[in-house]
Design a protein around this motif. Sequence first.
Motif, mmCIF file in Angstrom:
data_model
loop_
_atom_site.group_PDB
_atom_site.id
_atom_site.type_symbol
_atom_site.label_atom_id
_atom_site.label_comp_id
_atom_site.label_asym_id
_atom_site.label_seq_id
_atom_site.Cartn_x
_atom_site.Cartn_y
_atom_site.Cartn_z
ATOM 1 N N GLN A 210 0.834 -1.201 0.000
ATOM 2 C CA GLN A 210 0.000 0.000 0.000
ATOM 3 C C GLN A 210 0.868 1.250 0.000
ATOM 4 N N MET A 211 1.899 1.259 0.831
ATOM 5 C CA MET A 211 2.775 2.423 0.896
ATOM 6 C C MET A 211 3.462 2.647 -0.450
ATOM 7 N N GLU A 212 3.970 1.581 -1.057
ATOM 8 C CA GLU A 212 4.636 1.709 -2.349
ATOM 9 C C GLU A 212 3.666 2.226 -3.406
ATOM 10 N N GLN A 213 2.421 1.754 -3.369
ATOM 11 C CA GLN A 213 1.417 2.205 -4.324
ATOM 12 C C GLN A 213 1.156 3.704 -4.157
ATOM 13 N N MET A 214 1.041 4.176 -2.924
ATOM 14 C CA MET A 214 0.790 5.597 -2.675
ATOM 15 C C MET A 214 1.967 6.451 -3.144
ATOM 16 N N VAL A 215 3.176 5.981 -2.892
ATOM 17 C CA VAL A 215 4.357 6.722 -3.344
ATOM 18 C C VAL A 215 4.374 6.765 -4.870
ATOM 19 N N GLN A 216 4.051 5.632 -5.519
ATOM 20 C CA GLN A 216 4.001 5.579 -6.985
ATOM 21 C C GLN A 216 2.937 6.525 -7.546
ATOM 22 N N MET A 217 1.845 6.705 -6.806
ATOM 23 C CA MET A 217 0.758 7.587 -7.250
ATOM 24 C C MET A 217 1.106 9.069 -7.067
ATOM 25 N N GLY A 218 2.260 9.367 -6.496
ATOM 26 C CA GLY A 218 2.698 10.754 -6.371
ATOM 27 C C GLY A 218 2.434 11.394 -5.021
ATOM 28 N N MET A 219 2.311 10.583 -3.973
ATOM 29 C CA MET A 219 2.006 11.128 -2.649
ATOM 30 C C MET A 219 3.033 12.170 -2.202
ATOM 31 N N GLU A 220 4.314 11.885 -2.416
ATOM 32 C CA GLU A 220 5.337 12.818 -1.945
ATOM 33 C C GLU A 220 5.213 14.173 -2.626
ATOM 34 N N GLU A 221 5.162 14.186 -3.939
ATOM 35 C CA GLU A 221 5.045 15.448 -4.660
ATOM 36 C C GLU A 221 3.722 16.143 -4.336
ATOM 37 N N GLY A 222 2.634 15.364 -4.282
ATOM 38 C CA GLY A 222 1.325 15.936 -3.984
ATOM 39 C C GLY A 222 1.263 16.592 -2.617
ATOM 40 N N MET A 223 1.801 15.917 -1.603
ATOM 41 C CA MET A 223 1.804 16.486 -0.246
ATOM 42 C C MET A 223 2.690 17.730 -0.189
ATOM 43 N N ARG A 224 3.845 17.666 -0.837
ATOM 44 C CA ARG A 224 4.757 18.816 -0.842
ATOM 45 C C ARG A 224 4.056 20.031 -1.478
ATOM 46 N N GLU A 225 3.377 19.812 -2.612
ATOM 47 C CA GLU A 225 2.675 20.918 -3.282
ATOM 48 C C GLU A 225 1.488 21.413 -2.459
#
Length: 165
Positions: free
Chosen positions: A135-150
């Motif tokens: 689940q974590m890998e899927q969220m990271v692949q979906m752009g969680m890091e960039e999305g949260m940063r923005e």
Amino acid sequence: MSVTGITKNLEALSFTLTAEFDAGVERVWQLWEDPRQLERWWGPPNYPATFDRFDFQPGGKADYYMTTPEGEKPRGWWRFTSIRAPHKLEFDDGFADEHGEPVAEMGAGHVTVTLEEDGGRTNMKVATIFDSEEQMEQMVQMGMEEGMREAVGQIDAILAEHANA
């Protein structure tokens, strides 16, 4: 920019964003407890959020959707598990179907938001614990890091408006 760091720990199934704001804890807390203010930053700039339910109390639920540039409306939900204003907020977070029902196969994350005052400034930590490594890998692949940063990057402008009002 307000984001000071992002840490991913696959072993602990955790994703943590830290940020610092030039505003007191009470003011930053308002960005979480007021759905109209939350809508202004929850989601990247091109994916604005709309909360259609926001029952801000332990056991309460929030339902929202983000509008994509193409006009699609992916949905999400929160279930508030603990609220200790103005310093700590915990909720379960997941995807929802078009009727607002949780999408079980996507899993859920448990989010802990911590706000600490530091000389008139606020340090914010948003930590998400996932159900599984997949689940974590899927969220990271979906752009969680960039999305949260923005998303969090939009907070400074909202705080500046309030300071000048």
